[in-house]
Each structure stands twice: as C-alpha cells, then as structure tokens.
Write a protein that holds these residues in place. Structure first.
Motif, PDB file in Angstrom:
ATOM      1  N   ILE A  75       0.823  -1.205   0.000  1.00 58.77           N
ATOM      2  CA  ILE A  75       0.000   0.000   0.000  1.00 58.77           C
ATOM      3  C   ILE A  75       0.856   1.254   0.000  1.00 58.77           C
ATOM      4  N   VAL A  76       1.853   1.310   0.881  1.00 57.69           N
ATOM      5  CA  VAL A  76       2.684   2.515   0.926  1.00 57.69           C
ATOM      6  C   VAL A  76       3.533   2.635  -0.333  1.00 57.69           C
ATOM      7  N   ARG A  77       3.849   1.509  -0.955  1.00 61.04           N
ATOM      8  CA  ARG A  77       4.602   1.582  -2.215  1.00 61.04           C
ATOM      9  C   ARG A  77       3.740   2.149  -3.336  1.00 61.04           C
ATOM     10  N   ASN A  78       2.437   1.958  -3.283  1.00 59.75           N
ATOM     11  CA  ASN A  78       1.558   2.592  -4.267  1.00 59.75           C
ATOM     12  C   ASN A  78       1.653   4.106  -4.155  1.00 59.75           C
ATOM     13  N   ALA A  79       1.694   4.596  -2.923  1.00 67.62           N
ATOM     14  CA  ALA A  79       1.801   6.047  -2.710  1.00 67.62           C
ATOM     15  C   ALA A  79       3.144   6.569  -3.204  1.00 67.62           C
ATOM     16  N   SER A  80       4.231   5.883  -2.852  1.00 68.84           N
ATOM     17  CA  SER A  80       5.549   6.348  -3.270  1.00 68.84           C
ATOM     18  C   SER A  80       5.716   6.240  -4.783  1.00 68.84           C
ATOM     19  N   ALA A  81       5.118   5.217  -5.391  1.00 66.48           N
ATOM     20  CA  ALA A  81       5.196   5.067  -6.849  1.00 66.48           C
ATOM     21  C   ALA A  81       4.459   6.199  -7.554  1.00 66.48           C
ATOM     22  N   ALA A  82       3.322   6.613  -7.000  1.00 68.23           N
ATOM     23  CA  ALA A  82       2.590   7.745  -7.580  1.00 68.23           C
ATOM     24  C   ALA A  82       3.435   9.018  -7.506  1.00 68.23           C
ATOM     25  N   ALA A  83       4.147   9.191  -6.397  1.00 75.27           N
ATOM     26  CA  ALA A  83       5.015  10.358  -6.245  1.00 75.27           C
ATOM     27  C   ALA A  83       6.165  10.327  -7.246  1.00 75.27           C
ATOM     28  N   ILE A  84       6.760   9.145  -7.435  1.00 68.94           N
ATOM     29  CA  ILE A  84       7.846   9.005  -8.406  1.00 68.94           C
ATOM     30  C   ILE A  84       7.345   9.291  -9.812  1.00 68.94           C
ATOM     31  N   ALA A  85       6.127   8.850 -10.122  1.00 70.31           N
ATOM     32  CA  ALA A  85       5.559   9.107 -11.443  1.00 70.31           C
ATOM     33  C   ALA A  85       5.448  10.604 -11.703  1.00 70.31           C
ATOM     34  N   TYR A  86       4.997  11.349 -10.711  1.00 69.27           N
ATOM     35  CA  TYR A  86       4.861  12.803 -10.884  1.00 69.27           C
ATOM     36  C   TYR A  86       6.215  13.475 -11.023  1.00 69.27           C
ATOM     37  N   SER A  87       7.192  13.066 -10.214  1.00 72.84           N
ATOM     38  CA  SER A  87       8.514  13.686 -10.315  1.00 72.84           C
ATOM     39  C   SER A  87       9.159  13.356 -11.657  1.00 72.84           C
ATOM     40  N   SER A  88       8.985  12.122 -12.119  1.00 71.04           N
ATOM     41  CA  SER A  88       9.543  11.726 -13.406  1.00 71.04           C
ATOM     42  C   SER A  88       8.886  12.489 -14.550  1.00 71.04           C
ATOM     43  N   ALA A  89       7.570  12.669 -14.458  1.00 73.92           N
ATOM     44  CA  ALA A  89       6.852  13.422 -15.486  1.00 73.92           C
ATOM     45  C   ALA A  89       7.332  14.865 -15.541  1.00 73.92           C
ATOM     46  N   GLN A  90       7.559  15.468 -14.377  1.00 72.44           N
ATOM     47  CA  GLN A  90       8.042  16.852 -14.344  1.00 72.44           C
ATOM     48  C   GLN A  90       9.428  16.969 -14.976  1.00 72.44           C
ATOM     49  N   ILE A  91      10.300  16.039 -14.641  1.00 73.64           N
ATOM     50  CA  ILE A  91      11.652  16.044 -15.202  1.00 73.64           C
ATOM     51  C   ILE A  91      11.603  15.882 -16.718  1.00 73.64           C
ATOM     52  N   ALA A  92      10.763  14.952 -17.181  1.00 75.04           N
ATOM     53  CA  ALA A  92      10.692  14.665 -18.617  1.00 75.04           C
ATOM     54  C   ALA A  92      10.078  15.804 -19.406  1.00 75.04           C
ATOM     55  N   ILE A  93       9.010  16.388 -18.890  1.00 76.78           N
ATOM     56  CA  ILE A  93       8.309  17.435 -19.645  1.00 76.78           C
ATOM     57  C   ILE A  93       9.115  18.731 -19.681  1.00 76.78           C
ATOM     58  N   ALA A  94      10.120  18.813 -18.793  1.00 76.25           N
ATOM     59  CA  ALA A  94      11.034  19.958 -18.818  1.00 76.25           C
ATOM     60  C   ALA A  94      12.109  19.771 -19.883  1.00 76.25           C
ATOM     61  N   GLY A  95      12.155  18.574 -20.475  1.00 81.18           N
ATOM     62  CA  GLY A  95      13.105  18.322 -21.552  1.00 81.18           C
ATOM     63  C   GLY A  95      14.399  17.677 -21.119  1.00 81.18           C
ATOM     64  N   VAL A  96      14.446  17.143 -19.892  1.00 82.24           N
ATOM     65  CA  VAL A  96      15.658  16.469 -19.420  1.00 82.24           C
ATOM     66  C   VAL A  96      15.796  15.117 -20.114  1.00 82.24           C
ATOM     67  N   ASN A  97      16.974  14.839 -20.605  1.00 83.88           N
ATOM     68  CA  ASN A  97      17.251  13.591 -21.325  1.00 83.88           C
ATOM     69  C   ASN A  97      17.514  12.460 -20.329  1.00 83.88           C
ATOM     70  N   PRO A  98      16.769  11.354 -20.417  1.00 83.26           N
ATOM     71  CA  PRO A  98      17.013  10.235 -19.503  1.00 83.26           C
ATOM     72  C   PRO A  98      18.313   9.492 -19.799  1.00 83.26           C
ATOM     73  N   VAL A  99      18.964   9.813 -20.894  1.00 85.50           N
ATOM     74  CA  VAL A  99      20.236   9.251 -21.343  1.00 85.50           C
ATOM     75  C   VAL A  99      20.072   7.807 -21.850  1.00 85.50           C
ATOM     76  N   ILE A 100      19.546   6.919 -20.999  1.00 84.76           N
ATOM     77  CA  ILE A 100      19.314   5.540 -21.428  1.00 84.76           C
ATOM     78  C   ILE A 100      17.955   5.480 -22.120  1.00 84.76           C
ATOM     79  N   PRO A 101      17.885   5.065 -23.377  1.00 81.11           N
ATOM     80  CA  PRO A 101      16.611   5.013 -24.102  1.00 81.11           C
ATOM     81  C   PRO A 101      15.589   4.129 -23.393  1.00 81.11           C
TER      82      PRO A 101
END
Length: 302
Positions: free
Chosen positions: A221-247
């Motif tokens: 259950i708590v991992r669902n919450a942390s995963a949702a948070a990671i999804a939002y942080s990853s989306a913010q990083i990506a939509i800002a144009g940051v390159n993940p480097v690894i395809p």
C-alpha cells in the motif's frame, strides 16, 4: 499494438509517420483484439476511470480495515493529519493512491492497472491530474489508452508481475504508465512521454516483492503512494526536456534482466525481505490461524 510493433521506438516511428496521436494504435489494438467498435472501447475506458474514481472516494470515506489488521484507514489518517510535510496537492496525490489501494486490500472493487497490487497508482495519479489541470474526461481516457500501450510493451519485453520480476515490475510498471499518461495529457511530445517512462523505470529498478504474510497489504500500500510520487517527479523532469540518457527500450530491457536475476525469495513468495522479518513471521502465524477452516472428519461424516 503487437499487430504493428513491440517496442517504444517502433511506436514512436509509427505515430511520426502517420501523424496519429499516441493513443490511436492502442485504440486500434483494442478494437482488433476485443472485436468491438470504437464507441464500445471509449465506453470501456470511461467505465474503468469511473471505477478508479469510485475507489479513491471509497478509500477516503468508508471504513478501510482488512481482516489481517494490517490495514486500518491509513489514507484517512494521512488526509486528516494536522502536521504535514507536503503541499496540499502532493498530500492529495498520496492520500488518493493510498485510499484506492486500501480498497483492494479490503476486498473492494478496483481496476487492475496493470495489477490489483498496483491498483492505487493510476487512480491517485489521474484523479489528481484531472483536478489540478482541469482536464476533461476524454483527455483522461486517452491517457488511459497511452498507459495501456506502455504496459503492453513492458509486458512483451519484461514483465508486469511481481511473481516474475519483483515489485519493480508491478508498481514500477504502474508508475511508468502513470508518468507517461501525465506527460501525454499535459501536451508533451512523444520524446517527453517516453522519457517519463524511462526515468520512472530508472527510479524503480531493483525493487523486490516481499508481501508480509503473503498478503498484498504491507508494504504494497505505501509503495503505491511512493510510486505515484515518483511518477509525478519523473513526469516533471521529462516534460522539462531532461534527457534520460538511457533510451526507454533499454530501460525496459534492464527491468527484465534485473527481474530474471532476482532471487525467487524476492518475487512475491513471502520468503525474503520485509516478509522474512521477525514481526512479519509473527503476523503470518496469526493470519494463518485466523483463516484456517475446520473441516469435518470424513471418516465420521454421515
């Protein structure tokens, strides 16, 4: 989509050549696989999202206590906490992901997206996204199809199951689905959508599946919450144009490789990790005794 391609690179190439939005090949796949009309598929997406919304509402309004006792209205406690370390929006996301997942642990109705064990992640992400950005239902339904396409490719090249690839394959995939959907719904381009998926996988890589007493409650259950948070942080990083480097396709391959290398005790067997702690074994004994059914002696049965 496997009718057309099996990886993210081919999905991107197809959409760039045809001018189709990312959701369109997934829609075509659903129509072909299910033998249904486009109208029915959209109705199905609407129904799935409605169930997600209801799970969030139920988790934050009804009594969420599981038979094991490990789940005890955690989402409502977080929502009502007078001390907060989070912004109101972040807190909303966390409580919704917790609440929807608690509904699953308390035998309520959820959408397996991609699994029941990860069923709080997309509901928390999408309901919060819609409210914060005032998106219409159609855009969210398109985002759900994009998320489904992401899951199809991960399943083809790695796994979505904790029993096969650990929690990285389950909550990790759900978080990747959510991150991609966020960026799509906010108007990100294909590179940014797939970058969000790649970054999310990078953040979740290696997470083991170690459910206490074999129940999808702790730490799920708590991992669902942390995963949702990671999804939002990853989306913010990506939509800002940051390159993940690894395809992204190489990130998925890494997910599969790590899952294959992971010891069996870390893949939903309740033999390792948190499930093998002293407290977890005490809980396991109590749960097993509680759930034993006394069967009649066949020799003495009339």
């Amino acid at each position: 989509m496997s009718l057309l391609f099996n990886d993210f690179a081919s999905w991107q190439k197809h959409c760039e050549q045809t001018g189709e939005p990312l959701y369109k090949p997934v829609l075509d796949y659903e129509i072909e696989q299910k033998g249904r009309t486009e109208e029915i598929i959209w109705e199905t997406m609407a129904h799935a999202y409605a169930v997600m919304q209801d799970a969030v509402k139920t988790g934050l309004s009804e009594d969420m206590r599981s038979r094991s006792g490990m789940v005890n209205n955690g989402a409502k406690k977080v929502a009502a906490s007078p001390v907060t370390t989070l912004s109101p929006e972040f807190k909303m996301l966390i409580t919704r992901a917790l609440g929807a997942k608690e509904v699953n642990s308390c035998m309520g109705r959820v959408v397996a997206a991609p699994t029941a064990g990860a069923s709080g992640i997309l509901p928390g992400i999408l309901t919060t996204l819609q409210e914060l950005h005032h998106l219409d239902d159609r855009k969210i339904h398109e985002g759900l199809l994009v998320a489904a396409g992401i899951a199809l490719i991960i399943e083809t090249n790695a796994s979505l199951a904790g029993a096969v690839g650990g929690c990285q394959a389950e909550t990790g995939s759900a978080a990747a689905m959510g991150a991609g959907a966020i960026v799509y719904c906010l108007g990100g381009n294909i590179d940014q959508v797939f970058a969000a998926v790649a970054i999310t996988i990078q953040c979740m890589l290696g997470l083991v599946c170690d459910p206490v007493a074999g129940l999808v409650e702790v730490p799920c259950i708590v991992r669902n919450a942390s995963a949702a948070a990671i999804a939002y942080s990853s989306a913010q990083i990506a939509i800002a144009g940051v390159n993940p480097v690894i395809p992204v396709d190489q990130c998925v391959a890494a997910l599969g490789e790590v899952g294959q290398s992971m010891e069996t005790k870390y893949k939903e067997t309740a033999l390792g990790g948190l499930a093998n702690t002293i407290k977890a074994r005490e809980i396991e004994k109590l749960v097993l005794v509680q759930d034993v059914e006394i069967l009649p002696d066949e020799d003495n049965a009339d």
